[in-house]
Design an enzyme around this catalytic site. Sequence first.
Site, PDB file in Angstrom:
ATOM      1  N   LEU A  19      51.118  26.303   1.325  1.00 31.76           N
ATOM      2  CA  LEU A  19      51.112  25.395   0.592  1.00 31.76           C
ATOM      3  C   LEU A  19      49.743  24.856   0.481  1.00 31.76           C
ATOM      4  O   LEU A  19      49.692  23.595  -0.153  1.00 31.76           O
ATOM      5  CB  LEU A  19      52.161  24.266   1.419  1.00 31.76           C
ATOM      6  CG  LEU A  19      53.494  24.471   1.365  1.00 31.76           C
ATOM      7  CD1 LEU A  19      54.252  23.399   2.141  1.00 31.76           C
ATOM      8  CD2 LEU A  19      53.973  24.412  -0.187  1.00 31.76           C
ATOM      9  N   SER A  20      48.611  25.420   1.122  1.00 29.91           N
ATOM     10  CA  SER A  20      47.498  24.940   1.114  1.00 29.91           C
ATOM     11  C   SER A  20      46.776  24.683  -0.373  1.00 29.91           C
ATOM     12  O   SER A  20      46.367  23.755  -0.605  1.00 29.91           O
ATOM     13  CB  SER A  20      46.533  25.962   1.812  1.00 29.91           C
ATOM     14  OG  SER A  20      47.065  25.600   3.056  1.00 29.91           O
ATOM     15  N   LYS A  67      42.466  34.606  12.071  1.00 25.06           N
ATOM     16  CA  LYS A  67      41.790  33.335  13.009  1.00 25.06           C
ATOM     17  C   LYS A  67      40.987  33.672  13.972  1.00 25.06           C
ATOM     18  O   LYS A  67      40.128  33.040  14.252  1.00 25.06           O
ATOM     19  CB  LYS A  67      42.948  32.633  13.256  1.00 25.06           C
ATOM     20  CG  LYS A  67      43.535  31.815  12.124  1.00 25.06           C
ATOM     21  CD  LYS A  67      44.610  30.767  12.804  1.00 25.06           C
ATOM     22  CE  LYS A  67      45.131  29.613  11.769  1.00 25.06           C
ATOM     23  NZ  LYS A  67      45.777  28.561  12.271  1.00 25.06           N
ATOM     24  N   ASP A 103      42.973  22.791  13.567  1.00 27.49           N
ATOM     25  CA  ASP A 103      44.389  22.641  13.842  1.00 27.49           C
ATOM     26  C   ASP A 103      44.629  21.572  15.279  1.00 27.49           C
ATOM     27  O   ASP A 103      45.591  20.907  15.071  1.00 27.49           O
ATOM     28  CB  ASP A 103      45.072  24.048  14.378  1.00 27.49           C
ATOM     29  CG  ASP A 103      45.161  24.892  13.116  1.00 27.49           C
ATOM     30  OD1 ASP A 103      45.496  24.504  12.285  1.00 27.49           O
ATOM     31  OD2 ASP A 103      44.947  26.218  13.337  1.00 27.49           O
ATOM     32  N   GLY A 128      50.171  31.015  22.205  1.00 26.75           N
ATOM     33  CA  GLY A 128      49.568  31.654  21.374  1.00 26.75           C
ATOM     34  C   GLY A 128      48.161  30.839  20.923  1.00 26.75           C
ATOM     35  O   GLY A 128      47.843  29.646  21.544  1.00 26.75           O
TER      36      GLY A 128
HETATM   37  P1  ATR Z   1      50.121  31.614  17.088  1.00 27.54           P
HETATM   38  O1  ATR Z   1      48.694  32.326  17.175  1.00 27.54           O
HETATM   39  O2  ATR Z   1      50.406  31.098  15.835  1.00 27.54           O
HETATM   40  O3  ATR Z   1      50.618  30.653  17.995  1.00 27.54           O
HETATM   41  P2  ATR Z   1      51.307  33.957  18.524  1.00 27.54           P
HETATM   42  O4  ATR Z   1      50.153  34.314  19.128  1.00 27.54           O
HETATM   43  O5  ATR Z   1      52.058  34.984  17.849  1.00 27.54           O
HETATM   44  O6  ATR Z   1      51.267  32.969  17.165  1.00 27.54           O
HETATM   45  O7  ATR Z   1      52.079  33.217  19.572  1.00 27.54           O
HETATM   46  C1  ATR Z   1      53.485  32.859  19.622  1.00 27.54           C
HETATM   47  C2  ATR Z   1      54.022  32.275  20.660  1.00 27.54           C
HETATM   48  O8  ATR Z   1      55.453  31.956  20.369  1.00 27.54           O
HETATM   49  C3  ATR Z   1      53.854  33.062  22.175  1.00 27.54           C
HETATM   50  O9  ATR Z   1      53.783  32.375  22.997  1.00 27.54           O
HETATM   51  C4  ATR Z   1      55.387  33.791  22.162  1.00 27.54           C
HETATM   52  O10 ATR Z   1      55.967  33.928  23.444  1.00 27.54           O
HETATM   53  P3  ATR Z   1      55.584  35.069  24.016  1.00 27.54           P
HETATM   54  O11 ATR Z   1      54.281  34.965  24.890  1.00 27.54           O
HETATM   55  O12 ATR Z   1      56.702  35.296  25.111  1.00 27.54           O
HETATM   56  O13 ATR Z   1      55.700  36.451  23.244  1.00 27.54           O
HETATM   57  C5  ATR Z   1      56.273  32.488  21.271  1.00 27.54           C
HETATM   58  N1  ATR Z   1      57.464  33.296  20.701  1.00 27.54           N
HETATM   59  C6  ATR Z   1      57.537  33.781  19.568  1.00 27.54           C
HETATM   60  N2  ATR Z   1      58.795  34.109  19.541  1.00 27.54           N
HETATM   61  C7  ATR Z   1      59.712  33.518  20.440  1.00 27.54           C
HETATM   62  C8  ATR Z   1      61.035  33.486  20.819  1.00 27.54           C
HETATM   63  N3  ATR Z   1      61.798  34.126  20.235  1.00 27.54           N
HETATM   64  N4  ATR Z   1      61.497  32.769  22.158  1.00 27.54           N
HETATM   65  C9  ATR Z   1      60.199  32.391  22.705  1.00 27.54           C
HETATM   66  N5  ATR Z   1      58.968  32.314  22.503  1.00 27.54           N
HETATM   67  C10 ATR Z   1      58.509  32.905  21.308  1.00 27.54           C
END
Ligand code: ATR
Length: 272
Positions: A19-20, A67, A103, A128
Site C-alpha cells: 500500500l506504500s 531490510k 518502524d 524478528g
Molecule cells: P520480521 O523481521 O518481519 O519481524 P521474522 O524475522 O521472520 O519477521 O520474525 C518473525 C517472528 O514471528 C519470529 O519471532 C517467529 O518466531 P520464531 O522465532 O519462533 O520463528 C514469529 N512467528 C512466525 N510464525 C509464528 C507462529 N506461527 N507462531 C508463533 N510465532 C511465529
Amino acid sequence: MNRNTMRFALFGNPLGHSLSPLMHGAAFREMGLDASYRAIRVENVREIPAEMERLDITGASITIPHKTGIMPYLDTISVSAERIGAINTVTRENDRLRGDNTDWAGLIHALKEKIDIAGKRVVVLGAGGAARAAVYGILHERGIPVIVNRTVDTGQQLAREFECDFVPLKGIGTISADCLINTTPVGMFPDMESSPVPREVLPHFDCVMDIVYNPLETRFLKDAAAAGCGVISGIAMFVHQGAEQIRIWIDLEPPTELMEQVVLEKLRNETN
Ligand code: ATR
C-alpha cells in the site's frame, strides 16, 4: 515526470499488494509536490544502490527481504537503525546513501495514542526485525519490554541483547502487562482465522496492538476487543512509519490523516 520531478521508490521482493505507493502518492499530491513513488522488485539487494543512482531516486522505502542486507551498501546509518539492525528508509544525497529505521517511531506513535509508555510493562510477541524495532522503541520511551517468543533460543538472545525479560510463548498464560503487541505475521491475509495467542490470555492485558494491518481487524484484535482490552490496529504504525520517511526525505510535514484515509479505504474495499 520531468527533470525536476523528485523520485521515490519502494524496493522489495515480492511486492505483493504493498500500500506504500498509494499512500505516498496521495501524500505527495496533497502536499502539491512534483514527486513520483513507484514499487521496484529487486531480487538481489546489490541492485538497490545501482537503481537509485540510475533512476535518480532521492528516497527509498526498503521492505522484505532486504531490510538487513542493505546495510553494508550504505555510507551512514542512524543510531536507531544500527541498534535495531534493520533499515526501512534510504536517502540519497550528493551520491551518498543514508539508512534510517522509521518502524520503531511509527509503532511508538501508534502506541502513544492509547497509552503513556513510560514505566509500563509491554509484552512483545516475536523476536524478528519488527520485534527489535518494538523493543528499541519501548526502551527509548522508558517502558519495560518483555519478550515472548515461540523459539526459546531466539527470544532469549534478543532479551539478553536488550537486557529485558523473556518468557516462552507456552508460558504466556502466566504473565500480565499493560500492553501486548503482536509482531509476528500470524493472522495476516490469507491466514485470517489464526491468532498468535489463545484468547483466554487476553484479559491479562489492558491494551493489545497488532502490527498486522491486512485484514484491518485480525482475529487477535477481535478476540482482544471481545475480552474488553483497548485495541490498536496495525494501520496507525504503517501510516506513521511512512509519514516519518517523508519527514526524513524532504523535511516537510506529511498529511497523516489523508494517508490513513486512503489506506483504510483500500483495505475496506478489499475486504468487501
Ligand atoms: P520480521 O523481521 O518481519 O519481524 P521474522 O524475522 O521472520 O519477521 O520474525 C518473525 C517472528 O514471528 C519470529 O519471532 C517467529 O518466531 P520464531 O522465532 O519462533 O520463528 C514469529 N512467528 C512466525 N510464525 C509464528 C507462529 N506461527 N507462531 C508463533 N510465532 C511465529
